[in-house]
Every structure is written in C-alpha cells, then in structure tokens.
Enzyme design. Structure first.
Site, PDB file in Angstrom:
ATOM      1  N   GLU A  79       0.802  -1.143   0.119  1.00 60.55           N
ATOM      2  CA  GLU A  79      -0.150  -0.145   0.002  1.00 60.55           C
ATOM      3  C   GLU A  79       0.868   1.339  -0.034  1.00 60.55           C
ATOM      4  OE1 GLU A  79      -3.556   1.980   2.585  1.00 60.55           O
ATOM      5  OE2 GLU A  79      -2.260   0.444   3.526  1.00 60.55           O
ATOM      6  N   LYS A 109      -9.363   2.697  -3.300  1.00 60.16           N
ATOM      7  CA  LYS A 109     -10.024   2.289  -1.992  1.00 60.16           C
ATOM      8  C   LYS A 109     -11.385   2.800  -1.938  1.00 60.16           C
ATOM      9  CE  LYS A 109      -8.655   1.464   2.975  1.00 60.16           C
ATOM     10  NZ  LYS A 109      -7.657   1.792   3.821  1.00 60.16           N
ATOM     11  N   CYS A 132      -5.540  -2.600   2.293  1.00 60.87           N
ATOM     12  CA  CYS A 132      -5.536  -2.366   3.880  1.00 60.87           C
ATOM     13  C   CYS A 132      -6.635  -3.074   4.187  1.00 60.87           C
ATOM     14  CB  CYS A 132      -5.387  -1.027   4.221  1.00 60.87           C
ATOM     15  SG  CYS A 132      -5.177  -0.687   5.783  1.00 60.87           S
TER      16      CYS A 132
END
Length: 525
Positions: free
Chosen positions: A282, A346, A399
């Site tokens: 990430e 995301k 994540c």
C-alpha cells in the site's frame, strides 16, 4: 462450580464491573498472536453468570430495568477491546510530538464506543433469558447480532470478531466457508458459554454434549476438507516486495527517490527469472505517477514482455472548474510498456486515518490534523478486477478492506485471486499486524479465493483458498517473496452462500432462546 457461579451472580457495583472487564480482557487472549482460545471457555461462562445477576430493580421503570443487562456486556466489551486493540494508539506515536495527546481517544475512547455493541448483545439476550440452554442460545444470538451491527454501523469495524477465537489453525478455519463469519460468531459464543450450565442452570450434561458435538463437527469438517482438497489446476508465478521502510522515512520528501530505487532493486534482482506478476504494498510509490513520468519509464524499461506490476499508490483526480482536486488510495497496474493499464481505488476508508467523519464537529477538536497525516482521501467508485496475466483476474483490496466479509463476498464474483496491499508499519511489532493477517486468511477461506498479501513491513504472504500459508515474510523482514500461487475459486459443499447460512444460524438460536424464555423465567438463586 455452583459456589463460584453463585458468587459471580451476586456481585454488585464496582466488583461486578471489575469482573466483567477482567473476563473481557481474558477473552482477548484468544485473538492473534496469542490464540489461547481456551480463555473463552472461562470468560463467557463468567459473562453468563454476570448476566444471570443483571436484574433491574422491580420498581424501576422499564428502560432503567434494562441498564444492568446492558452494563455487564459493556464492561465485558470494554475489557475485550482495550486488551485487544490497545496497539492502535501506536500509530499516534509515529509523530508523538503532534498526536500523543490523542492517545486516550484511541486506547480508551474507541473501546468504550465498541463496547456499546456488546452491551446491546447482553441486553438483547436478557430479553429472552431463561435458566437452561435457552439462555446460552440467547447470548449467542445477541453476540451474533451485535457483531453484525459492529460490521455495518458507522461504516463498520469488525476487527477481532469473537468467531475468530474459534479459528486459530487451518483445520478450524474451514467452517467459515459454510457459516460465514457472522454465523461463526454466534456458534462460537454458543459453545464457549456452555460450561456456564455447570454452575447455574438446567440440562448441563445435554448442553455440554451438544457443545462437544458442535466442536467435533467444526474440527472434523476442517480436517476432511483439507485432506480432500484437490491439487491446484493452475498457478500464477509472482514476486511480492516487502521493503520494510520505516514510517517516518516514508514522509521524508528527500528520501523518495531512494525509496523508489529500493523497490526497483527488490523487484528486479540480477539474474532472477522474470515472473508474470510483481506486487508492491500500500502507498508504495512515494510520489504521484502523474508528476513523475520518468518513474513510469523506468518501470517500462525493467518490466519484461507480459509482466505486470500491481503497486499501491496515491492517485490524483483534478477537479474541473471550482470542483476540488481529489486524492485516492489506489492500486495501479503498470504494464510492460510503462503505462498505467488500470487502477482500483479504495472504497472503504479508515475513519480518522484517511478521512474525518463529522468533520464539522470533530475538526474543531483538532482531529482533522490526524486524518490529514496520510489523507484525506476520497472513496472510490465501483470496484472491478484487474487482469494480471495467464487469464487470471485479481480483486484488489486495500489495507483493512479485507476484514469486511460483505465487501469481499459481494465483489469476489469473477475473481481468480485476491490482492491485499497494506502498510502496517504504523503499528510496529504489536498484535495488530498478526490480527490483520489472520482476518485476511479467513477472507480467503470464506470467499474460496487465494490471496497474495503485500505489506510494507510484513506480514506479506501467499495464501491458498483454504487459508494455508504457502510462504510468508515475517514482520520487519526485508526482501522478496517469490512463488507460485494456485488461482481459481475452490469448491465448497454448502447449502447456500455463507451470509445466508449465517443468518439461518442466528434465526435458529433466536428460536431456541424464545422457546426457552416462554417455558419460564430464571429461578431465584
């Protein structure tokens, strides 16, 4: 046992609160990295006995009569979440001079809020309370419902769900492919709480026999499923990069070129055979690709024919006219021509970490500065898979998106593997990264999809669709992970989707609890 149960039932005031907190903290030992699931066979019976004594004053109004039932669950939850999530405060110490003041909010405030869900669990259970197995079913239903609410209310935070305590090793993970996490949460509490019948309640032998049968089915199913697992039909070779870059160094603008060079060196070692897929963690790219076309050109020179890089990066979207510029936490795909072939943003952002909820109110308290440390980011649009070679489609999950069963299962259609990129360097060598990795493995089992996980400082891993770790790099290890990952969904014999089965389990427990409640209230002790 009856004497101990009687003492717990009769506790009051601060003693009752203290025992509730201690029981919750004990239950947290069942989570990684300790995995001491036997602790739950003590913690939950104590909670049952506390709930047995949670009677409101007979002359109090109805809402006030429910407060003792809510309180025992809240104290239990407070102990559980403080003991299990204290490490979140570690992220604030990365820049302690600026954010140490907020440490109590993370270590005490967040557990206090999350404990409300467990307070609701015991409150709901007390509404259907009885004196036998029915009350164990009521508590299991209450926790099953509470854990579902915890996963969806205010964007959700289902971290360290109770059901994970029943799945510490690979054979015990397999049932989640049938029950789903939410069904497993309820069944775990049902089994963990059953020894309470030895101290108070009827049908102790029948209850323990039922709990033993469920535990045997749980373990037996996993062992048989793993034993009968077929050999993979196809695999995809890949290289996962774990540079273990210190979090403070990632902020250093003068270190960006050196960081990028580290990624290049690890990704393309001399004399190494090329692999179709390379994965970076990430926010690995230390700058915006749009600002550094030379970086894309350098990747194009290194990537061989047919190779692809999936890299965590920040993506910028310039606003038209008066519209603001937006930033996205993304996974970008770079092809062998040095061009961005695709990107996935995301969707499920971290509150306070990537955006500030209720920004108008909380911003005045100084919390906006915390969100601006790495953000603020905008949430992405509909997710799609990325073709990564050999006909395989990857589902990127950034994540903690990997901890949400509903998000993963709803978007897994058409995927052959999951790619989870993360940066747990914020939390150092604490239980946090181990807990995160366990949840990622459980999503692999629940979805039946293999997983490649790239973490800045670990735990990076290749995991098959049964949750088995093919290979991994531990916390703070520096290097690359190279191997062949089986791709494609594994088959599960089940009566329906895990979410539907989980709902059926909750409905059955609620029915058992209601039947027990209608047959009579608890007897006086």
């Amino acid at each position: 046992m009856e004497s101990l149960a009687g003492r717990v039932i009769l506790l009051w005031g601060w003693q009752r609160a203290l025992v509730g907190v201690a029981a919750g903290a004990l239950a947290a030992l069942a989570q990684p990295p300790f995995d001491f699931f036997a602790a739950c066979f003590v913690a939950f019976p104590v909670l049952v006995w506390l709930a047995d004594g949670a009677e409101g004053a007979p002359d109090a109004r109805w809402p006030r009569r429910l407060l003792p039932a809510f309180a025992v669950g809240w104290w239990f939850g407070f102990g559980y979440f403080v003991a299990g999530l204290w490490w979140i405060g570690r992220a604030l110490l990365v820049d302690a001079e600026a954010f140490a003041w907020a440490l109590p909010l993370a270590v005490i405030g967040l557990p206090a809020v999350l404990a409300v869900f467990y307070g609701l669990a015991t409150l709901v259970a007390r509404l259907m309370w009885s004196d036998g197995i029915g009350r164990i079913a009521a508590l299991a239903f209450g926790f099953g419902l509470a854990e579902w609410l915890r996963a969806v209310v205010l964007t959700g935070f289902p971290w360290n769900a109770i059901g994970q305590a029943a799945m510490p090793v690979e054979p015990l993970m397999q049932s989640v492919a049938v029950t789903g996490l939410f069904g497993m949460n309820a069944l775990a509490v049902f089994v963990f709480a059953m020894p309470a019948l030895l101290g108070s309640g009827r049908h102790a032998h029948a209850g323990l026999a039922l709990a033993t049968l469920l535990a045997a089915l749980h373990a037996g199913y996993g062992l048989v499923r793993l034993e009968l697992a077929p050999a993979p039909e196809r695999t995809l070779a890949m290289r996962v990069v774990q540079p273990s870059i210190d979090q403070t160094r990632k902020w250093d603008t003068d270190a960006r070129d050196a960081i990028f060079a580290t990624y290049l060196d690890l990704s393309f070692p001399p004399d190494a055979a090329p692999v179709p897929l390379i994965v970076w963690p990430e926010t690995a790219v230390p700058f915006l690709f749009t600002d550094r076309p030379d970086a894309l050109a350098a990747l194009g020179e290194r990537l061989g024919e047919g190779q692809m890089l999936l890299a965590g990066a920040v993506r910028r979207e310039l606003g038209a006219g008066a519209a603001p510029t937006r930033y996205y936490n993304a996974v970008v795909a770079v092809d062998d021509a040095g061009e961005i072939a695709g990107a996935v943003d995301k969707v499920h952002l971290v509150p306070f970490g990537e955006y500030l909820p209720l920004s108008g109110l909380l911003g005045r308290l100084g919390l906006e500065e915390i969100a601006e440390t790495v953000g603020p980011f905008s949430a992405g649009g509909p997710r799609r898979t990325i073709a990564v070679g050999d006909g395989a489609n990857a589902l990127p999950l950034i994540c903690y998106e990997i901890i949400f069963p509903s998000l993963v299962l709803a978007q897994a259609a058409g995927a052959d593997l999951m790619v989870n990129v993360t940066n747990d360097a914020w939390y150092g060598r604490t239980p946090g990264p181990y807990q995160h990795f366990r949840q990622a493995r459980l999503r692999a089992v629940e979805a039946g999809l293999p997983l490649v996980r790239a973490a800045n400082n670990g735990i990076s891993a290749l995991v098959d669709g049964y949750g088995r770790v093919i290979d991994a790099l531990d916390l703070d290890a520096y290097g690359t992970l190279e191997g062949a990952l089986p791709v494609g969904r594994v088959r599960t014999l089940t009566l329906g989707p895990p979410a539907r089965n989980g709902a059926a389990i909750l409905a059955l427990l609620a029915l058992v609890a209601l039947v027990g409640s209608m047959r009579g209230r608890p007897r006086a002790n």
